[in-house]
Design a protein around this motif. Structure first.
Motif, PDB file in Angstrom:
ATOM      1  N   ILE A   1      44.158  15.561  41.344  1.00 13.72           N
ATOM      2  CA  ILE A   1      45.038  16.590  40.771  1.00 13.72           C
ATOM      3  C   ILE A   1      44.742  16.679  39.276  1.00 13.72           C
ATOM      4  CG2 ILE A   1      47.417  17.362  40.448  1.00 13.72           C
ATOM      5  CD1 ILE A   1      48.213  15.960  42.949  1.00 13.72           C
ATOM      6  N   THR A   2      43.715  17.463  38.970  1.00 15.60           N
ATOM      7  CA  THR A   2      43.260  17.624  37.591  1.00 15.60           C
ATOM      8  C   THR A   2      42.990  19.099  37.321  1.00 15.60           C
ATOM      9  OG1 THR A   2      40.987  17.213  38.319  1.00 15.60           O
ATOM     10  CG2 THR A   2      42.211  15.330  37.446  1.00 15.60           C
ATOM     11  N   TYR A   3      42.846  19.418  36.053  1.00 16.75           N
ATOM     12  CA  TYR A   3      42.542  20.786  35.635  1.00 16.75           C
ATOM     13  C   TYR A   3      41.169  20.799  34.981  1.00 16.75           C
ATOM     14  CZ  TYR A   3      43.009  25.419  33.585  1.00 16.75           C
ATOM     15  OH  TYR A   3      42.817  26.746  33.271  1.00 16.75           O
ATOM     16  N   HIS A   4      40.281  21.659  35.481  1.00 11.68           N
ATOM     17  CA  HIS A   4      38.946  21.809  34.912  1.00 11.68           C
ATOM     18  C   HIS A   4      38.847  23.167  34.234  1.00 11.68           C
ATOM     19  CE1 HIS A   4      36.859  18.730  37.826  1.00 11.68           C
ATOM     20  NE2 HIS A   4      37.895  18.233  37.185  1.00 11.68           N
ATOM     21  N   ASP A   5      38.650  23.165  32.939  1.00 13.68           N
ATOM     22  CA  ASP A   5      38.563  24.428  32.197  1.00 13.68           C
ATOM     23  C   ASP A   5      37.461  25.335  32.734  1.00 13.68           C
ATOM     24  OD1 ASP A   5      40.640  24.008  30.373  1.00 13.68           O
ATOM     25  OD2 ASP A   5      39.379  22.720  29.134  1.00 13.68           O
ATOM     26  N   ALA A   6      36.395  24.727  33.230  1.00 15.16           N
ATOM     27  CA  ALA A   6      35.242  25.526  33.645  1.00 15.16           C
ATOM     28  C   ALA A   6      35.445  26.214  34.990  1.00 15.16           C
ATOM     29  CB  ALA A   6      33.996  24.635  33.708  1.00 15.16           C
ATOM     30  N   ASP A   7      36.448  25.833  35.752  1.00  9.47           N
ATOM     31  CA  ASP A   7      36.684  26.460  37.057  1.00  9.47           C
ATOM     32  C   ASP A   7      37.043  27.942  36.871  1.00  9.47           C
ATOM     33  OD1 ASP A   7      36.135  24.380  38.781  1.00  9.47           O
ATOM     34  OD2 ASP A   7      38.159  23.567  38.692  1.00  9.47           O
ATOM     35  N   ALA A   8      36.307  28.798  37.563  1.00 12.52           N
ATOM     36  CA  ALA A   8      36.537  30.243  37.453  1.00 12.52           C
ATOM     37  C   ALA A   8      36.890  30.818  38.819  1.00 12.52           C
ATOM     38  CB  ALA A   8      35.294  30.936  36.907  1.00 12.52           C
ATOM     39  N   HIS A   9      37.568  31.966  38.801  1.00 12.31           N
ATOM     40  CA  HIS A   9      38.001  32.600  40.042  1.00 12.31           C
ATOM     41  C   HIS A   9      36.811  33.033  40.902  1.00 12.31           C
ATOM     42  CE1 HIS A   9      40.689  35.787  42.154  1.00 12.31           C
ATOM     43  NE2 HIS A   9      40.613  34.677  42.841  1.00 12.31           N
ATOM     44  N   ILE A  10      35.668  33.274  40.273  1.00 18.26           N
ATOM     45  CA  ILE A  10      34.494  33.724  41.025  1.00 18.26           C
ATOM     46  C   ILE A  10      33.731  32.563  41.648  1.00 18.26           C
ATOM     47  CG2 ILE A  10      34.223  35.825  39.648  1.00 18.26           C
ATOM     48  CD1 ILE A  10      31.967  34.380  38.120  1.00 18.26           C
ATOM     49  N   ASP A  11      34.082  31.345  41.304  1.00 17.55           N
ATOM     50  CA  ASP A  11      33.376  30.185  41.852  1.00 17.55           C
ATOM     51  C   ASP A  11      33.639  30.059  43.349  1.00 17.55           C
ATOM     52  OD1 ASP A  11      32.480  29.576  39.327  1.00 17.55           O
ATOM     53  OD2 ASP A  11      34.016  28.054  38.945  1.00 17.55           O
ATOM     54  N   THR A  12      32.597  29.673  44.091  1.00 21.41           N
ATOM     55  CA  THR A  12      32.736  29.549  45.549  1.00 21.41           C
ATOM     56  C   THR A  12      32.094  28.241  46.043  1.00 21.41           C
ATOM     57  OG1 THR A  12      30.695  30.793  45.849  1.00 21.41           O
ATOM     58  CG2 THR A  12      32.733  32.069  45.877  1.00 21.41           C
ATOM     59  N   PRO A  13      32.737  27.094  45.813  1.00 22.02           N
ATOM     60  CA  PRO A  13      34.119  26.945  45.358  1.00 22.02           C
ATOM     61  C   PRO A  13      34.197  26.495  43.905  1.00 22.02           C
ATOM     62  CG  PRO A  13      33.418  24.892  46.350  1.00 22.02           C
ATOM     63  CD  PRO A  13      32.212  25.815  46.370  1.00 22.02           C
ATOM     64  N   PRO A  14      35.388  26.572  43.321  1.00 22.78           N
ATOM     65  CA  PRO A  14      35.628  25.879  42.058  1.00 22.78           C
ATOM     66  C   PRO A  14      35.622  24.371  42.297  1.00 22.78           C
ATOM     67  CG  PRO A  14      37.658  26.829  42.883  1.00 22.78           C
ATOM     68  CD  PRO A  14      36.565  27.289  43.795  1.00 22.78           C
ATOM     69  N   THR A  15      35.580  23.599  41.230  1.00 19.27           N
ATOM     70  CA  THR A  15      35.422  22.151  41.356  1.00 19.27           C
ATOM     71  C   THR A  15      36.702  21.444  41.773  1.00 19.27           C
ATOM     72  OG1 THR A  15      33.684  22.153  39.683  1.00 19.27           O
ATOM     73  CG2 THR A  15      34.756  20.049  40.122  1.00 19.27           C
ATOM     74  N   SER A  16      37.789  21.706  41.096  1.00 19.89           N
ATOM     75  CA  SER A  16      38.998  20.890  41.280  1.00 19.89           C
ATOM     76  C   SER A  16      39.786  21.302  42.518  1.00 19.89           C
ATOM     77  CB  SER A  16      39.901  20.983  40.043  1.00 19.89           C
ATOM     78  OG  SER A  16      40.593  22.220  40.022  1.00 19.89           O
ATOM     79  N   PHE A  17      40.543  20.360  43.038  1.00 12.06           N
ATOM     80  CA  PHE A  17      41.440  20.652  44.154  1.00 12.06           C
ATOM     81  C   PHE A  17      42.490  21.704  43.780  1.00 12.06           C
ATOM     82  CE2 PHE A  17      45.700  18.942  45.694  1.00 12.06           C
ATOM     83  CZ  PHE A  17      45.809  19.836  46.749  1.00 12.06           C
ATOM     84  N   PRO A  18      43.185  21.594  42.630  1.00 12.68           N
ATOM     85  CA  PRO A  18      44.165  22.637  42.296  1.00 12.68           C
ATOM     86  C   PRO A  18      43.543  24.035  42.206  1.00 12.68           C
ATOM     87  CG  PRO A  18      44.558  20.701  40.950  1.00 12.68           C
ATOM     88  CD  PRO A  18      43.260  20.475  41.662  1.00 12.68           C
ATOM     89  N   ALA A  19      42.299  24.131  41.749  1.00 13.61           N
ATOM     90  CA  ALA A  19      41.644  25.442  41.669  1.00 13.61           C
ATOM     91  C   ALA A  19      41.351  25.978  43.073  1.00 13.61           C
ATOM     92  CB  ALA A  19      40.353  25.337  40.861  1.00 13.61           C
ATOM     93  N   LYS A  20      40.889  25.127  43.967  1.00 15.63           N
ATOM     94  CA  LYS A  20      40.656  25.555  45.355  1.00 15.63           C
ATOM     95  C   LYS A  20      41.962  26.023  45.988  1.00 15.63           C
ATOM     96  CE  LYS A  20      36.799  22.342  46.312  1.00 15.63           C
ATOM     97  NZ  LYS A  20      36.875  21.436  45.161  1.00 15.63           N
ATOM     98  N   LEU A  21      43.037  25.259  45.743  1.00 16.82           N
ATOM     99  CA  LEU A  21      44.334  25.637  46.302  1.00 16.82           C
ATOM    100  C   LEU A  21      44.808  26.970  45.728  1.00 16.82           C
ATOM    101  CD1 LEU A  21      46.795  24.975  48.049  1.00 16.82           C
ATOM    102  CD2 LEU A  21      47.723  23.671  46.116  1.00 16.82           C
ATOM    103  N   THR A  22      44.585  27.192  44.446  1.00 16.27           N
ATOM    104  CA  THR A  22      44.977  28.462  43.827  1.00 16.27           C
ATOM    105  C   THR A  22      44.243  29.629  44.487  1.00 16.27           C
ATOM    106  OG1 THR A  22      45.312  27.311  41.716  1.00 16.27           O
ATOM    107  CG2 THR A  22      45.171  29.714  41.642  1.00 16.27           C
ATOM    108  N   ALA A  23      42.951  29.462  44.684  1.00 16.11           N
ATOM    109  CA  ALA A  23      42.169  30.522  45.328  1.00 16.11           C
ATOM    110  C   ALA A  23      42.663  30.767  46.748  1.00 16.11           C
ATOM    111  CB  ALA A  23      40.693  30.137  45.338  1.00 16.11           C
TER     112      ALA A  23
END
Length: 470
Positions: free
Chosen positions: A125-147
């Motif tokens: 449960i971390t935040y990665h600044d580099a994770d973007a909405h266009i990533d398939t997938p983004p790196t972090s679990f919270p970013a994947k869950l957001t998508a």
């Protein structure tokens, strides 16, 4: 021997109602095992879709076994030996989002989906600044869950109940914070944020079950016992506890309590977290230096040693329990369960492995009790103080038969301090980098720890504990 597949055990026939981030031993021996019990009892019909949180995981192995595996429960319950096996049939499919991103998003379109569970480790449960909405997938679990949640929102589907199992204080609050942070940084519409708040529920939880995992030392014997080859067999203790900070209505939708499982729904998780940290993890941390200096190697040996077990029992009942918030009888009952867990003849729980990072563990698990005891009783808790003295000696480099495993900075602090044995205890207690504060200011602690260090050196830990016992 034939590999485990659905030829031996028919798959559970139900819709996917649960999304699970994490396919490791713990989730399969804890959450999925509980969902199996619900389905077995006819209290709930729902299968699981597992999302592999890392690029390399167990998706392929699970697929080779038709998403089936066995849970082996071994331990003591009320003095009786438990040794059972059960096939788990509730996993419908596994997804590797690094290779199956669209299939992952498609799960968000399932009408019956209701729950999200996760265990992506404490680092998940971390935040990665580099994770973007266009990533398939983004790196972090919270970013994947957001998508995932955003896709569900765009499909006009109902919200979900999200219950993380990561061992982080206030885990659901942190997860929701990062989901909202991604929504903001990705400039997602305000309607999505409103939907997150209004239709989705993030519930903090505390999990408790020892899940050693794949029993490689006994696997051939177990395969003979089962009659099939299971490369994903999971060993766990019978005891389990799941405390969820959620309203009682959750039990209507996920009737874990009705199934007789040890699940607590509460409006305040804090006392239960303190209970686990201080009554399960705390005695573990206290017994490590006492046991190792006394020449024993496992938790079970400690609990079968009359002097050591008596010392741990006194520490728990007279020093730890009186400092905690929950009703005394409830704490004593929990302590009795822990005694059984510590005596588990199948566990082979090595003190050396528990000793990892003992200084940080003492700070988290025992120091709050030590300070509260001093404040409340205006005295020192004797067994906690002796354990702290033993810890000081354990980290002294002349114990050639005991390998201390800790951060290099911590070990260097002890090496520097023990260069002068006369002042070592004072220098160590004063060092906030070890304890988070200067412990030398606590009344009489420096003198007491120094005295016990000398006594242990001169008489040995067993004689010191015997004198303390009286």
């Amino acid at each position: 021997m034939e590999r485990l597949t659905k030829k031996q055990f028919p798959k559970n026939q139900a819709a996917i109602t649960c999304l699970q981030f994490g396919e490791g031993n713990f989730m399969r021996g804890f959450v999925d095992w509980q969902l199996q019990q619900l389905n077995n009892q006819g209290l709930y019909q729902g299968n699981v879709a597992i999302v592999q949180p890392l690029a390399h995981g167990l998706s392929e192995k699970l697929a080779e076994q038709d998403q089936l595996y066995t849970v082996l429960l071994q331990g003591l319950v009320d003095g009786q030996v438990i040794d059972t096996t059960e096939p788990i049939t509730v996993i419908e499919r596994t997804i590797n989002p690094y290779e199956q991103w669209q299939e992952f998003l498609a799960l968000a379109e399932i009408d019956e989906l209701a729950f999200v569970f996760s265990n992506t480790t404490e680092a998940g449960i971390t935040y990665h600044d580099a994770d973007a909405h266009i990533d398939t997938p983004p790196t972090s679990f919270p970013a994947k869950l957001t998508a995932f949640l955003y896709h569900r929102f765009k499909m006009n589907k109902k919200g979900l109940t999200i219950i993380p199992c990561e061992l982080i204080d206030r885990n659901a609050e942190l997860l929701k914070k990062f989901v909202l942070q991604y929504a903001q940084s990705w400039e997602l519409e305000t309607g999505f944020v409103d939907w997150l708040h209004q239709e989705n529920h993030f519930y903090c939880s505390l999990v408790d079950r020892i899940v050693p995992g794949f029993p490689k030392d006994d696997i051939n014997e177990l395969h003979q016992r089962l009659g099939y080859d299971d490369q994903l067999l999971v060993k766990a203790e019978p005891f389990m506890l799941w405390v969820i900070e959620a309203p009682e209505e959750l039990n209507e939708r996920l009737p874990l309590k009705k199934a007789g499982l040890n699940v607590v729904l509460t409006d305040d998780l804090t006392p239960y977290r303190e209970r686990k940290v201080h009554l399960l993890n705390g005695p573990h941390t206290a017994m490590v230096p006492l046991g190792l200096l006394a020449g024993v190697t496992t938790v079970e040996e400690v609990m079968k040693d009359p002097l050591l077990s008596s010392s741990i029992d006194t520490l728990v009942t007279h020093e730890l329990i009186p400092m905690l918030q929950l009703p005394e009888e409830e704490l004593l009952a929990y302590a009795r369960q822990i005694n059984e867990r510590f005596l588990n003849p199948f566990a082979n729980h090595q003190l050396q492995s528990i000793a990892l990072n003992s200084v940080a563990k003492f700070q988290t698990r025992l120091l709050p009790i030590l300070k509260k005891y001093i404040e409340k009783k205006e005295d020192l808790p004797p067994y906690l103080t002796v354990s702290l003295a033993a810890l000081m000696l354990l980290y002294r480099s002349d114990h050639t038969n005991i390998q201390v495993n800790d951060e290099p900075e911590v070990l260097s602090r002890f090496t520097e301090a023990w260069a002068d044995p006369q002042t070592a205890v004072l220098h160590l207690l004063k060092n906030p980098s070890l304890w988070g504060e200067d412990l030398s200011v606590l009344p009489n602690l420096t003198e007491a720890v120094s005295s016990y260090v000398t006594q242990i050196d001169q008489k040995g830990i067993r004689n010191v504990l015997q004198e303390l016992k009286g």
